[in-house]
Design an enzyme around this catalytic site. Sequence first.
Site, PDB file in Angstrom:
ATOM      1  CG  HIS A   1      99.113  65.428  39.102  1.00  0.00           C
ATOM      2  ND1 HIS A   1      97.858  65.490  38.549  1.00  0.00           N
ATOM      3  CD2 HIS A   1      99.426  66.700  39.454  1.00  0.00           C
ATOM      4  CE1 HIS A   1      97.425  66.752  38.560  1.00  0.00           C
ATOM      5  NE2 HIS A   1      98.358  67.501  39.121  1.00  0.00           N
TER       6      HIS A   1
ATOM      7  CG  LEU B   1      96.661  50.442  22.955  1.00  0.00           C
ATOM      8  CD1 LEU B   1      95.199  50.665  22.603  1.00  0.00           C
ATOM      9  CD2 LEU B   1      96.813  50.310  24.476  1.00  0.00           C
TER      10      LEU B   1
ATOM     11  NE  ARG C   1      95.961  72.272  36.377  1.00  0.00           N
ATOM     12  CZ  ARG C   1      95.268  71.212  36.746  1.00  0.00           C
ATOM     13  NH1 ARG C   1      95.820  70.316  37.529  1.00  0.00           N
ATOM     14  NH2 ARG C   1      94.035  71.025  36.338  1.00  0.00           N
TER      15      ARG C   1
ATOM     16  CG  ASP D   1      88.931  66.648  36.084  1.00  0.00           C
ATOM     17  OD1 ASP D   1      89.908  67.090  36.722  1.00  0.00           O
ATOM     18  OD2 ASP D   1      87.886  67.299  35.925  1.00  0.00           O
TER      19      ASP D   1
HETATM   20  C1  FPP Z   1      93.530  66.534  36.055  1.00  0.00           C
HETATM   21  O1  FPP Z   1      93.299  66.461  37.450  1.00  0.00           O
HETATM   22  C2  FPP Z   1      94.739  65.831  35.678  1.00  0.00           C
HETATM   23  C3  FPP Z   1      95.792  66.380  35.020  1.00  0.00           C
HETATM   24  C4  FPP Z   1      95.832  67.793  34.600  1.00  0.00           C
HETATM   25  C5  FPP Z   1      96.993  65.620  34.708  1.00  0.00           C
HETATM   26  C6  FPP Z   1      96.831  64.195  34.287  1.00  0.00           C
HETATM   27  C7  FPP Z   1      98.140  63.569  34.413  1.00  0.00           C
HETATM   28  C8  FPP Z   1      98.395  62.338  34.907  1.00  0.00           C
HETATM   29  C9  FPP Z   1      97.355  61.368  35.278  1.00  0.00           C
HETATM   30  C10 FPP Z   1      99.825  61.984  35.106  1.00  0.00           C
HETATM   31  C11 FPP Z   1     100.387  60.910  34.307  1.00  0.00           C
HETATM   32  C12 FPP Z   1     100.052  60.931  32.865  1.00  0.00           C
HETATM   33  C13 FPP Z   1     100.628  60.082  31.978  1.00  0.00           C
HETATM   34  C14 FPP Z   1     100.134  60.029  30.573  1.00  0.00           C
HETATM   35  C15 FPP Z   1     101.723  59.187  32.363  1.00  0.00           C
HETATM   36  P1  FPP Z   1      93.201  67.827  38.263  1.00  0.00           P
HETATM   37  O2  FPP Z   1      94.542  68.136  38.797  1.00  0.00           O
HETATM   38  O3  FPP Z   1      92.597  68.887  37.422  1.00  0.00           O
HETATM   39  O4  FPP Z   1      92.211  67.395  39.402  1.00  0.00           O
HETATM   40  P2  FPP Z   1      91.203  68.341  40.202  1.00  0.00           P
HETATM   41  O5  FPP Z   1      90.169  68.813  39.207  1.00  0.00           O
HETATM   42  O6  FPP Z   1      90.634  67.427  41.243  1.00  0.00           O
HETATM   43  O7  FPP Z   1      92.017  69.465  40.780  1.00  0.00           O
END
Ligand code: FPP
Length: 252
Positions: free
Chosen positions: A48, A142, A82, A31
């Site tokens: 991201h 893993l 989103r 997050d």
């Molecule tokens: C939450 O941050 C994150 C996500 C919903 C997406 C996670 C995805 C990645 C890290 C991309 C790559 C993944 C892989 C497995 C290759 P948020 O957008 O909710 O952050 P915020 O709360 O600050 O808005």
Amino acid sequence: MRTISPTEYDITADARLDKRRLPRHIAIIMDGNGRWAQARGKHRVEGHEAGARSVRAVIEGCRELGIPALSLYAFSTENWKRSKLEVNALFRLLSKYIQQEIDELDANNVRVRMIGDKAGLPQRTLRDLEYCLERTHENTALHLNIAINYGGRAEIVDATRRIAADLHAGRIAEGEITESLFARYLYNPEWPEVDLLIRTSGEMRVSNFMLWQISYAEIVVPETLWPDFGKEALCDAILSYQQRDRRFGGRT
Ligand code: FPP
């Protein structure tokens, strides 16, 4: 703002870690990508993209420490709410990540699994994922579990449906329904339960992630935003886990 690469840390040399008491299964709610981007005047999508580097770092870290299972929450069933732009960007990023990393994942003996509902995923992402799952399915070092279009309640409901079907068909009897039987109907039945659940960015929520499997997990919630989370932060989270007194409901 301090910017060090998430992979830039020799995790195996950290003498603070007790290598005999490592968690067997780490689950991570990644997050803070949006806030990381916002703090830099960038678009959420760039957050991201930066987050994908942290994914690489934690996989490397777990691999180097010999942790057998890692689960990452990449896309929840709620994330469809989103903007279309962000959802599309997340799936494009997943495809790109798989294409870029597959050779190294395979060479490092990482087995990739997916949990979640494949229905509704873009064809391209699905194709890249299927290729990755198939190509790595014999790897053993893993087990990397990527949760995509995943919800913990949905997993429990799916398991219940399949148990009901087996019950009606006479394949199991009502008296056989125990916790251990139930666990065998989950998406990855052979996986160890989660020992350590990490949620970055300081948010104290489990957000429908692996609800059954985290029952006795130790929860660590660093303030670090996901794109800043790397091997050193992983090490700190494992240290917090090792400092806990795990009683599983009993007394010591
Ligand atoms: C939450 O941050 C994150 C996500 C919903 C997406 C996670 C995805 C990645 C890290 C991309 C790559 C993944 C892989 C497995 C290759 P948020 O957008 O909710 O952050 P915020 O709360 O600050 O808005």
